[in-house]
Design a protein around this motif. Structure first.
Motif, PDB file in Angstrom:
ATOM      1  N   GLU A 129     -10.136   5.909   2.954  1.00  0.00           N
ATOM      2  CA  GLU A 129     -10.346   4.578   2.384  1.00  0.00           C
ATOM      3  C   GLU A 129      -9.026   3.906   2.049  1.00  0.00           C
ATOM      4  N   ILE A 130      -8.100   4.638   1.465  1.00  0.00           N
ATOM      5  CA  ILE A 130      -6.804   4.069   1.095  1.00  0.00           C
ATOM      6  C   ILE A 130      -6.013   3.685   2.332  1.00  0.00           C
ATOM      7  N   LEU A 131      -5.956   4.571   3.314  1.00  0.00           N
ATOM      8  CA  LEU A 131      -5.134   4.320   4.488  1.00  0.00           C
ATOM      9  C   LEU A 131      -5.660   3.178   5.349  1.00  0.00           C
ATOM     10  N   SER A 132      -6.931   2.884   5.244  1.00  0.00           N
ATOM     11  CA  SER A 132      -7.515   1.813   6.046  1.00  0.00           C
ATOM     12  C   SER A 132      -7.533   0.471   5.321  1.00  0.00           C
ATOM     13  N   SER A 133      -6.964   0.420   4.125  1.00  0.00           N
ATOM     14  CA  SER A 133      -7.043  -0.779   3.300  1.00  0.00           C
ATOM     15  C   SER A 133      -5.757  -1.584   3.319  1.00  0.00           C
ATOM     16  N   ASP A 134      -5.900  -2.917   3.281  1.00  0.00           N
ATOM     17  CA  ASP A 134      -4.732  -3.766   3.082  1.00  0.00           C
ATOM     18  C   ASP A 134      -4.456  -3.868   1.585  1.00  0.00           C
TER      19      ASP A 134
ATOM     20  N   PHE B 288      -0.081   8.015   0.135  1.00  0.00           N
ATOM     21  CA  PHE B 288       0.971   7.647   1.075  1.00  0.00           C
ATOM     22  C   PHE B 288       2.097   8.684   1.098  1.00  0.00           C
ATOM     23  N   TRP B 289       2.357   9.328  -0.043  1.00  0.00           N
ATOM     24  CA  TRP B 289       3.299  10.456  -0.063  1.00  0.00           C
ATOM     25  C   TRP B 289       2.801  11.542   0.898  1.00  0.00           C
ATOM     26  N   ASN B 290       1.529  11.922   0.745  1.00  0.00           N
ATOM     27  CA  ASN B 290       0.948  12.964   1.603  1.00  0.00           C
ATOM     28  C   ASN B 290       1.049  12.593   3.073  1.00  0.00           C
ATOM     29  N   GLU B 291       0.750  11.340   3.385  1.00  0.00           N
ATOM     30  CA  GLU B 291       0.734  10.920   4.780  1.00  0.00           C
ATOM     31  C   GLU B 291       2.134  10.985   5.372  1.00  0.00           C
TER      32      GLU B 291
ATOM     33  N   LEU C   8       2.033   3.921  11.463  1.00  0.00           N
ATOM     34  CA  LEU C   8       1.456   5.212  11.107  1.00  0.00           C
ATOM     35  C   LEU C   8       0.748   5.201   9.752  1.00  0.00           C
ATOM     36  N   SER C   9       0.746   4.044   9.078  1.00  0.00           N
ATOM     37  CA  SER C   9       0.142   3.899   7.751  1.00  0.00           C
ATOM     38  C   SER C   9       0.801   4.818   6.722  1.00  0.00           C
ATOM     39  N   LEU C  10       2.128   4.889   6.763  1.00  0.00           N
ATOM     40  CA  LEU C  10       2.856   5.706   5.794  1.00  0.00           C
ATOM     41  C   LEU C  10       3.087   4.961   4.488  1.00  0.00           C
ATOM     42  N   SER C  11       2.922   3.654   4.511  1.00  0.00           N
ATOM     43  CA  SER C  11       2.912   2.824   3.308  1.00  0.00           C
ATOM     44  C   SER C  11       2.274   1.492   3.678  1.00  0.00           C
TER      45      SER C  11
END
Length: 482
Positions: A43-48, A70-73, A203-206
């Motif tokens: 949910e977090i990674l897919s959100s703006d 985002f740290w984990n990713e 990569l959705s790292l942040s």
């Protein structure tokens, strides 16, 4: 071997993916992950950014969990070498934040920052071995502004070493400290020099990342990685605290997956911009759009580029825009700014490191360090631009004349264009010379991929200081082509 030619691209693929260089100076992201559920992660990674704020408002997550995610990713995706270092206190900083509707949208949002931008207490390396242990004592002005709005610095992104002003034979996205940034989608050119920032966004790292541009270094990697990148009008974002190439060309700028998030980061970085964007999916209706048709630009086209341009043209017409072919004065696309970059790189590095107690560097001392430590480890693609910049023979008066001429030629060409059109359109960074030398803004928007799966962005060039208007058009274009 020109930019975008088959030889250039095959050479980049060879350097980036086949005969990748390694250095003993590379920093490793050896960090533990935080425990989070897979459902929350998705949910977090897919959100703006707006959606992330809504999740916090509704109590479905916290700023600390967003930072953890985002740290984990970043740790999980470290094989892409998009990030050089992480801020080890980000979760503790996030735990102190409380949602309030009065806060800026950037409040509590993690930001990754290109590693030529100073963040207090963190390394600022420009990817160079000689700076591996250099810790910034103060925040760059743009970082101060972001922190004032509550943004959290997650870490530093990789880059082509010295922002790609070390060698004409460089591998895009490679640095001794960061290794080779890898393209998220396959064996494609990752672009330079903000390759780490663009790949990290893809990569959705942040949610958002900071890049910097001298001549194409935001627009090209953003285009290559299928994300949005804004090269702001020169001067709207402070150069303070950013390791320089050229004060006449350099600007930091935002990169993100969406136009709105890119705009939010831009507003956070540019204190003098008070105008607010008005978003409309019909924002291109009636907009006179000049599609650049210069032969010097079309000579850069690859197989599918004509088809892509034609598709954009048709979609603009359907959206009510008024597209037409436009050719700039060819002189504006032929300006030679390399002497300016060499001269100002030399003087800029001296000035930037003049007050450093630990690293009082010049280009000469950097060259000497690289030679002493072994160029196979410190400069595997040579350091010819660094050496040439250290030995420039032009005087300050010579450079001033070149700058004046370049700006006059490019600005006159653009002003003439904007007498008859509202915005100019091209592909990727095919028109870099004109917006680089003039200082005008440009933004690239994703939406197209080649048959191989390689992304290519549609780039808009706007009027001087009209960055917010340019982002409004970019949003409308985003809706049209996606």
């Amino acid at each position: 071997m020109g930019f975008n030619s088959k030889d250039y691209l095959s050479g980049q693929i060879d350097k980036q993916h086949i005969r990748t260089k390694k250095s003993r100076y590379k920093l490793e992201l050896d960090h533990e992950e935080y425990h989070l559920s897979d459902e929350l992660r998705r949910e977090i990674l897919s959100s703006d950014i707006q959606t992330l704020q809504n999740l916090v408002r509704e109590g479905r997550t916290t700023y600390a969990e967003i930072a953890m995610c985002f740290w984990n990713e970043t740790v999980r995706q470290k094989r892409y070498n998009a990030v050089i270092s992480l801020n080890e206190t980000i979760v503790q900083e996030a735990e102190e934040l409380v949602f309030d509707d009065e806060h800026e949208l950037l409040y509590g949002m993690p930001v990754l920052v290109k590693d030529n931008v100073s963040v207090k207490g963190m390394p600022v390396t420009a990817g160079a071995a000689v700076l591996r242990d250099y810790i910034a004592e103060e925040d760059a002005e743009l970082i101060q502004l972001l922190k004032e709005k509550g943004a959290l610095i997650l870490g530093k992104t990789n880059l082509t070493e010295w922002a790609n002003f070390m060698s004409t034979d460089s591998s895009n996205g490679y640095s001794a400290v960061g290794g080779q940034t890898m393209h998220p989608l396959g064996q494609f050119d990752v672009g330079g020099s903000s390759a780490g920032s663009a790949a990290a966004a893809a990569l959705s790292l942040s949610p958002v990342t900071v890049g910097s541009e001298t001549a194409g270094s935001i627009i090209y990697p953003a285009s290559q990685n299928g994300v949005v990148g804004l090269k702001p009008t020169l001067g709207l974002v402070s150069q303070d605290g950013v390791i320089p190439i050229s004060k006449t060309h350099d600007t930091a700028g935002p990169i993100a997956k969406t136009v709105k998030d890119t705009y939010l980061l831009f507003k956070g970085m540019a204190s003098a911009v008070s105008e607010e964007a008005e978003w409309s999916e019909a924002g291109f209706k009636g907009v006179k759009t000049g599609i650049l048709e210069n032969e010097s630009i079309k000579s850069l086209y690859r197989e599918e580029d004509e088809e892509i341009i034609e598709d954009v043209r048709q979609k603009l017409k359907e959206a009510g825009a008024i597209p037409s072919e436009y050719s700039l004065d060819e002189k504006a696309l032929e300006v030679d700014y390399v002497p300016v970059l060499k001269y100002e790189f030399n003087t800029g590095i001296k000035s930037f490191f003049n007050q450093s107690r630990t690293h009082p560097l010049t280009l000469e001392t950097i060259r000497a360090f690289n030679e002493e430590e072994g160029e196979d480890q410190t400069a595997p693609f040579n350091q010819e631009l660094l050496i040439q910049s250290a030995g420039v023979e032009e005087t300050a008066e010579d450079i001033t004349q070149i700058i004046t001429t370049n700006q006059m030629v490019t600005r006159q060409a653009l002003k003439k264009a904007f007498d008859s059109v509202d915005v100019l359109l091209t592909l990727s960074n095919y028109a870099t010379a004109v917006y680089s030398a003039s200082g005008y803004p440009a933004v690239t928007v994703p939406g197209y991929v080649r048959a191989t799966g390689e992304p290519i962005g549609i780039t808009l060039i706007g009027q001087d200081g009209e960055d917010v208007r340019l982002m409004e058009l970019a949003y409308a274009l985003e809706q049209i082509i996606q």
